[in-house]
Enzyme design. Structure first.
Site, PDB file in Angstrom:
ATOM      1  CB  SER A 164      -0.898   0.007   1.239  1.00  0.00           C
ATOM      2  OG  SER A 164      -1.536   1.263   1.411  1.00  0.00           O
ATOM      3  CE1 TYR A 176      -4.280  -2.077   5.015  1.00  0.00           C
ATOM      4  CE2 TYR A 176      -3.383   0.127   4.698  1.00  0.00           C
ATOM      5  CZ  TYR A 176      -3.883  -1.046   4.173  1.00  0.00           C
ATOM      6  OH  TYR A 176      -3.985  -1.201   2.817  1.00  0.00           O
TER       7      TYR A 176
END
Length: 317
Positions: A164, A176
Site C-alpha cells: 500500500s 495497518y
C-alpha cells in the site's frame, strides 16, 4: 546539452515501454494462486486472469465468497477455503495447490488477503488490536509464501505482494501501516533471496480504492466500538468533537476513493505475465502524484502537513 538529455530520456522510456510489453509464453498452462478472493482486488483479479486463460487457484475466507466467484468464472477457476491466520489452514491449502499444479510447479502467488481495522489513534488500542491486523496482513502473508516457495522455485515463478502507499507513508494509527511497511521489507529481502533461483518478486502499492477496507461505514462502526472500550482519561484527552471529526474524515476520504479497481489488477496481471516485471507498481493517480512524492519529502514537512489536516484532541497544547 538539454536536447541530448531530453533525447536520452525519451529513448529510455521508449526502450522501457518496449521491454515491458513482452509477455511470457504458454500462459494458459500456468497456475496462479490468489488469496483474499471473496471481494475487492482478489475477486476481480481471479475473474480477469480467468478471461486471459490462466489457471486460477482462488483462496476465499468463506464458502459464500467461493461460491459466488465460481458462479462468475469458467471451470479454469478452482476455489479453496483459506484462513491465512491459521497454519493448519495454510498447510491444507498448500497440499491442495500441490495436487493441482503437479510437477509444473506454481507460476504465480498473489498475496492479497488483508484487513485494515481497527484504525484509530494508537493510544486507543491494545496489543491484541495490533496483532489482529499483523496476523493477516504480514504474518499470514509470510506463512503462505514460505509454504509455497518450493512450488514457486520449481516453476521459476512470481510472487506478487499487495502492499500500500501506507507502506511508504504512515499517516494512520493501528496495525495497518505497520503491516504494510513489513510487507515492503519482507518483499525486498525475498526478492534478493529468490533472484538466483529465477523467481521474481513484485510489490503493488495501491492508493485509495473503494473496497471493503476503505468502507467508511465499517470504519465508523469500529471506531465507535473502540471508543466505548477506552478509559475515561483517554476520552477526556480527545473529546467527542475529535471523535466526530475523525469519523467524518474517513467519510471524506471514501468519497475520493477510485472505483476503478482494474488500475490495481492490471498492475498485478503485468507482474505475473510480463517477461520483465517491475519491482514496484504504483496503482492509482493519488499514489503516483501525491502519496509517493510526499513520502520523499523531509519528515518535518510531512508531519506539518498531517497536523494541518488532522483533527485536534480537545486537550491538545
Amino acid at each position: 546539452m538539454w536536447c541530448c538529455l531530453l533525447g536520452l530520456m525519451a529513448l529510455y522510456y521508449i526502450l522501457r515501454w518496449y521491454r515491458e510489453r513482452q509477455v511470457v509464453s504458454h500462459l494458459r498452462d500456468k497456475y496462479v494462486f490468489i488469496t483474499g478472493c471473496d471481494s475487492g482486488f482478489g475477486n476481480l483479479l481471479a475473474r480477469q486472469l480467468d478471461l486471459q486463460g490462466l489457471k486460477v487457484l482462488a483462496a476465499c475466507l468463506t464458502e459464500q465468497g467461493a461460491e459466488q466467484l465460481r458462479n462468475q468464472t469458467s471451470d479454469r477457476v478452482e476455489t479453496v477455503i483459506l484462513d491465512v491466520t491459521q497454519t493448519e489452514s495454510i498447510a491444507a491449502a498448500t497440499q491442495w495447490v500441490k495436487e493441482h499444479v503437479g510437477e509444473r510447479g506454481l507460476w504465480g502467488l498473489v498475496n492479497n488477503a488483508g484487513i485494515s481495522l481497527p484504525t484509530t489513534p494508537n493510544s486507543w488500542l491494545t496489543k491484541q488490536d495490533f496483532k489482529k491486523v499483523l496476523d493477516v496482513n504480514l504474518l499470514g502473508l509470510i506463512d503462505v509464501t514460505l509454504s509455497l516457495l518450493p512450488l514457486l522455485r520449481k516453476a521459476r515463478g512470481r510472487v506478487v505482494n499487495i502492499a500500500s502507499v501506507m507502506g511508504r507513508l504512515s499517516i494512520l494509527g493501528g496495525g495497518y501501516c505497520i503491516s504494510k511497511y513489513g510487507v515492503e521489507a519482507f518483499s525486498d529481502s525475498l526478492r534478493r533471496e529468490l533472484s538466483p533461483f529465477g523467481v521474481k518478486v513484485a510489490i503493488i502499492e495501491p492508493g485509495y480504492f473503494k473496497t471493503g477496507i476503505t468502507s467508511s461505514e465499517r470504519f465508523a462502526q469500529n471506531v465507535l466500538e473502540v471508543w466505548d472500550q477506552i478509559s475515561p482519561e483517554v476520552k477526556e484527552l480527545y473529546g467527542e468533537k475529535f471523535l466526530a471529526s475523525y469519523i467524518n474524515l474517513a467519510k471524506k476520504m471514501e468519497e475520493k476513493c477510485s472505483s476503478d479497481l482494474s488500475m490495481v489488477t492490471d498492475c498485478i496481471e503485468h507482474a505475473l505475465t510480463a517477461c520483465h516485471p517491475r519491482t514496484r507498481y504504483s496503482a492509482g493517480w493519488d499514489a503516483k502524484l501525491f502519496y509517493l512524492p510526499m513520502s520523499y519529502l523531509p519528515t518535518t514537512l510531512v508531519d506539518a502537513f498531517c497536523s494541518l489536516y488532522s483533527p485536534k484532541p480537545s486537550k491538545a497544547l
